[in-house]
Design a protein around this motif. Structure first.
Motif, PDB file in Angstrom:
ATOM      1  N   LEU A 163       2.508   1.663  -3.479  1.00  0.00           N
ATOM      2  CA  LEU A 163       1.584   2.166  -4.496  1.00  0.00           C
ATOM      3  C   LEU A 163       1.273   3.646  -4.289  1.00  0.00           C
ATOM      4  CD1 LEU A 163      -0.894  -0.825  -4.816  1.00  0.00           C
ATOM      5  CD2 LEU A 163       0.353   0.222  -6.718  1.00  0.00           C
ATOM      6  N   THR A 217       2.397  -5.744 -15.388  1.00  0.00           N
ATOM      7  CA  THR A 217       1.651  -4.672 -14.724  1.00  0.00           C
ATOM      8  C   THR A 217       0.151  -4.748 -15.032  1.00  0.00           C
ATOM      9  OG1 THR A 217       2.313  -3.212 -16.548  1.00  0.00           O
ATOM     10  CG2 THR A 217       3.580  -3.055 -14.514  1.00  0.00           C
ATOM     11  N   LEU A 219      -0.874   1.572 -13.551  1.00  0.00           N
ATOM     12  CA  LEU A 219      -0.650   1.064 -12.200  1.00  0.00           C
ATOM     13  C   LEU A 219      -0.176   2.177 -11.274  1.00  0.00           C
ATOM     14  CD1 LEU A 219      -0.510  -1.421 -10.319  1.00  0.00           C
ATOM     15  CD2 LEU A 219       1.835  -1.778 -11.101  1.00  0.00           C
ATOM     16  N   ILE A 220       0.741   2.991 -11.755  1.00  0.00           N
ATOM     17  CA  ILE A 220       1.318   4.065 -10.951  1.00  0.00           C
ATOM     18  C   ILE A 220       0.317   5.189 -10.699  1.00  0.00           C
ATOM     19  CG2 ILE A 220       3.041   5.918 -11.032  1.00  0.00           C
ATOM     20  CD1 ILE A 220       4.835   3.852 -12.559  1.00  0.00           C
ATOM     21  N   LEU A 262       3.976  -7.844  -6.247  1.00  0.00           N
ATOM     22  CA  LEU A 262       3.915  -6.386  -6.177  1.00  0.00           C
ATOM     23  C   LEU A 262       4.981  -5.816  -5.257  1.00  0.00           C
ATOM     24  CD1 LEU A 262       0.074  -5.702  -6.142  1.00  0.00           C
ATOM     25  CD2 LEU A 262       1.720  -4.749  -7.765  1.00  0.00           C
ATOM     26  N   VAL A 269      -6.799   1.954  -2.262  1.00  0.00           N
ATOM     27  CA  VAL A 269      -5.632   1.096  -2.460  1.00  0.00           C
ATOM     28  C   VAL A 269      -5.573   0.021  -1.377  1.00  0.00           C
ATOM     29  CG1 VAL A 269      -3.104   1.024  -2.497  1.00  0.00           C
ATOM     30  CG2 VAL A 269      -4.316   2.902  -3.627  1.00  0.00           C
ATOM     31  N   LEU A 273       6.981  -3.066  -7.787  1.00  0.00           N
ATOM     32  CA  LEU A 273       6.843  -1.606  -7.693  1.00  0.00           C
ATOM     33  C   LEU A 273       8.195  -0.900  -7.555  1.00  0.00           C
ATOM     34  CD1 LEU A 273       3.620  -1.565  -5.500  1.00  0.00           C
ATOM     35  CD2 LEU A 273       3.800  -1.072  -7.950  1.00  0.00           C
ATOM     36  N   THR A 310       0.836  -1.208   0.000  1.00  0.00           N
ATOM     37  CA  THR A 310       0.000   0.000   0.000  1.00  0.00           C
ATOM     38  C   THR A 310       0.867   1.253   0.000  1.00  0.00           C
ATOM     39  OG1 THR A 310      -1.783  -1.143   1.172  1.00  0.00           O
ATOM     40  CG2 THR A 310      -1.799   1.259   1.240  1.00  0.00           C
TER      41      THR A 310
END
Length: 222
Positions: free
Chosen positions: A16, A52, A77-78, A101, A86, A105, A13
């Motif tokens: 992201l 992704t 995704l970003i 992930l 999220v 990331l 989390t």
């Protein structure tokens, strides 16, 4: 820390959200993920897009997860939602997706430090690429987008280095446009390094694509 699953949820989390605001962790995606559409046809970009896009489908946000042809998976995704949306999405992820992930990331931030310079030194990217044994020709092929960046003289040099000159009779009198077209076809047709006639073309790389990079005449303007 005593609950590994919840710790991973918190970490993902934060990762992201960290693309969009300065909160605990600040991530900056590498510039390669915002490259023009014409440059996203290589296997390297397609592989990142697939990974992704799959993550987006699991998370349920970031635009239409059924649109892999758009080649903007990393961007979607970003640029996803923030905060509780999220967290709610991360909480229900399968364990394997959550694990993926966790390293995907930060890896989206990895790349050459200074994209306008030739990276000939001992850099973090070069170290990692050497550790992985990266063979760039497995992920990138000289195509029309790249070859068009070169001058006519550089294209003739590429033809010599890659073995194409033996097949392109009369190339010294060709226009740059024809040289680009013929070299593009040559590299597309000769992709098997195990074949004697294919090997020079199947293994050819500009100096910029090596780890570390090597300054050469064919990359000066590219």
């Amino acid at each position: 820390l005593a609950n590994p699953r919840k710790a991973k949820e918190a970490a993902v989390t934060l990762l992201l959200v960290g693309f969009r605001r300065d909160f605990g962790i600040r991530l900056t995606a590498h510039a390669c993920h915002a490259s023009p559409a014409a440059e996203r046809l290589q296997r390297s970009h397609q592989s990142t897009q697939e990974v992704t896009a799959a993550a987006i489908a699991h998370l349920g946000f970031g635009g239409d997860p059924e649109a892999p042809a758009r080649h903007d998976g990393p961007v979607r995704l970003i640029d996803g939602p923030d905060g509780f949306i999220v967290l709610d999405a991360v909480r229900v992820l399968p364990d394997d997706t959550l694990e993926q992930l966790l390293f995907l990331l930060p890896v989206l931030c990895l790349g050459q430090d200074h994209v306008e310079a030739v990276d000939t030194g001992e850099s973090l990217l070069n170290r990692i690429a050497a550790d992985l044994g990266v063979a760039m020709r497995a992920w990138w092929r000289p195509d029309a987008t790249f070859l068009t960046l070169l001058t006519r003289e550089q294209l003739l040099h590429v033809a010599g280095e890659s073995g194409a000159a033996a097949y392109l009779t009369g190339m010294n009198g060709w226009t740059k446009r024809r040289l680009v077209d013929e070299l593009t076809a040559h590299f597309a047709d000769r992709t098997d390094p195990e074949k004697e006639g294919d090997r020079p073309a199947a293994e050819w790389l500009p100096g910029l694509m090596r780890f570390p990079a090597v300054k050469s005449v064919v990359q000066d303007q590219a």
